[in-house]
Structures are given as structure tokens and as C-alpha cells.
Design an enzyme around this catalytic site. Structure first.
Site, PDB file in Angstrom:
ATOM      1  N   VAL A  64      40.764  23.518  57.239  1.00 50.39           N
ATOM      2  CA  VAL A  64      41.718  24.110  56.298  1.00 50.39           C
ATOM      3  C   VAL A  64      43.118  23.545  56.536  1.00 50.39           C
ATOM      4  O   VAL A  64      43.850  23.246  55.585  1.00 50.39           O
ATOM      5  CB  VAL A  64      41.697  25.649  56.371  1.00 50.39           C
ATOM      6  CG1 VAL A  64      42.753  26.259  55.458  1.00 50.39           C
ATOM      7  CG2 VAL A  64      40.316  26.180  55.996  1.00 50.39           C
ATOM      8  N   CYS A  65      43.485  23.359  57.800  1.00 49.93           N
ATOM      9  CA  CYS A  65      44.812  22.812  58.126  1.00 49.93           C
ATOM     10  C   CYS A  65      44.947  21.384  57.592  1.00 49.93           C
ATOM     11  O   CYS A  65      45.984  21.009  57.036  1.00 49.93           O
ATOM     12  CB  CYS A  65      45.047  22.840  59.626  1.00 49.93           C
ATOM     13  SG  CYS A  65      44.968  24.494  60.348  1.00 49.93           S
ATOM     14  N   ASP A  66      43.897  20.612  57.753  1.00 50.82           N
ATOM     15  CA  ASP A  66      43.847  19.244  57.236  1.00 50.82           C
ATOM     16  C   ASP A  66      44.039  19.275  55.717  1.00 50.82           C
ATOM     17  O   ASP A  66      44.883  18.565  55.171  1.00 50.82           O
ATOM     18  CB  ASP A  66      42.495  18.631  57.612  1.00 50.82           C
ATOM     19  CG  ASP A  66      42.276  17.244  57.038  1.00 50.82           C
ATOM     20  OD1 ASP A  66      42.270  16.284  57.829  1.00 50.82           O
ATOM     21  OD2 ASP A  66      42.079  17.119  55.813  1.00 50.82           O
TER      22      ASP A  66
END
Length: 168
Positions: free
Chosen positions: A59-61
């Protein structure tokens, strides 16, 4: 304080919650070359500050890539992604991901950003997920603490807040 969970488990956020209308708190984080970065360094510009637990997660990516894409439609807006990843890891990740429109900065040293914005997770020494938009006068015009740290923020709301702030 914002109620946030990480993988369904409640976590304790350090610092004070930042709200729309607040003066944006200052902070000191590290650029990929280990130089200090503060809020004041981008004074006079609209800023989107995207906060992620770690760039090396799905999700951060995706969140960082999304703001990198959105940057092409946002004139005069500076986008920072803050995590506690080491600056060297951030630099490696940006190179591999082709990120050129977002500046990644590390809060690993003192959790300066995390504590100033009330988004540092005490139990994990990570940052929760969130997005802040700060106008040219250092006023917070958008503040989102994502209730579940493994879920996406509201990208459209952040982008619209940045566009509105740019047109002031």
C-alpha cells in the site's frame, strides 16, 4: 486523538492530532543524502505530505506512486513522502520505482515529524498512514489519519485540497 489500527490492532499515536485550520507544526527529517529537511524549506509553496509506514510494503508503494503520478497535474505543489525507512533505503526504492516527482524523507532519527503531527505509532516505532496538505501560509487545509494503517488514504480529497490551496 485519531483512533488508528494497524492490521486490526489498536495503536497509540504519539503527539497531538493536527486539524484543518491549525498552523502546520515544524519538523526536521532527513533527505536521501542525509541533509536536514524542515517545513520552512518549502515555505511559500503548497505541500502534500504523504505519510507511510514503510515504502517496502504494497500500500505504501502504491500510495507513493499515486502521488508521483498526481504531481504532473499539480503546478506549484511540492510532495513529500515521510516514513521511518532509512534514507539509503528510500533512495534505493525511489531509483527502482522511478519516482521523480515526490521527495522521500526519513523520520527515523527522532520521529520529529511523527510526534509533531501525532502520527507516530508508539508500539511499532513506525508512522501511521495519513496525508496532510499545507498551504503557502503554513496553514493545514487537509488532514487525514487513515483509520486502518494498512488501507489507502483518500487521494482525491488530498489532491483537491492541494488544487484549491494553489488557486488562492
Amino acid at each position: 486523538m485519531a483512533n488508528v489500527t494497524f492490521k486490526g490492532n489498536p495503536v497509540t499515536l504519539l503527539g497531538s492530532e493536527v486539524k484543518v485550520g491549525d498552523k502546520a507544526p515544524d519538523f526536521t527529517v532527513l533527505a536521501n543524502d542525509l541533509s536536514p529537511v524542515t517545513l520552512n524549506d518549502s515555505k511559500g509553496t503548497v505541500r502534500i505530505i504523504s505519510v507511510v509506514p514503510s515504502l517496502d510494503t504494497g500500500v505504501c508503494d502504491q500510495q507513493t506512486r499515486r502521488f508521483n503520478e498526481e504531481a504532473s497535474n499539480l503546478t506549484g505543489v511540492k510532495i513529500l513522502t515521510v516514513s521511518v525507512d532509512l534514507p539509503f533505503a528510500q533512495k534505493r526504492w525511489c531509483g527502482a520505482a522511478g519516482i521523480e516527482n515526490v521527495q522521500t524523507v526519513s523520520d527515523h532519527r527522532e520521529l520529529s515529524f511523527g510526534k509533531a503531527y501525532g502520527i507516530a505509532i508508539e508500539e511499532l516505532r513506525l508512522l501511521a498512514r495519513g496525508v496532510f496538505v499545507i498551504d503557502k501560509n503554513d496553514q493545514v487545509v487537509h488532514a487525514e489519519y487513515v483509520p486502518e494503517a494498512t488501507e489507502h488514504p483518500n487521494y482525491e480529497a488530498a489532491v483537491e485540497a492541494a488544487k484549491a490551496a494553489s488557486n488562492q
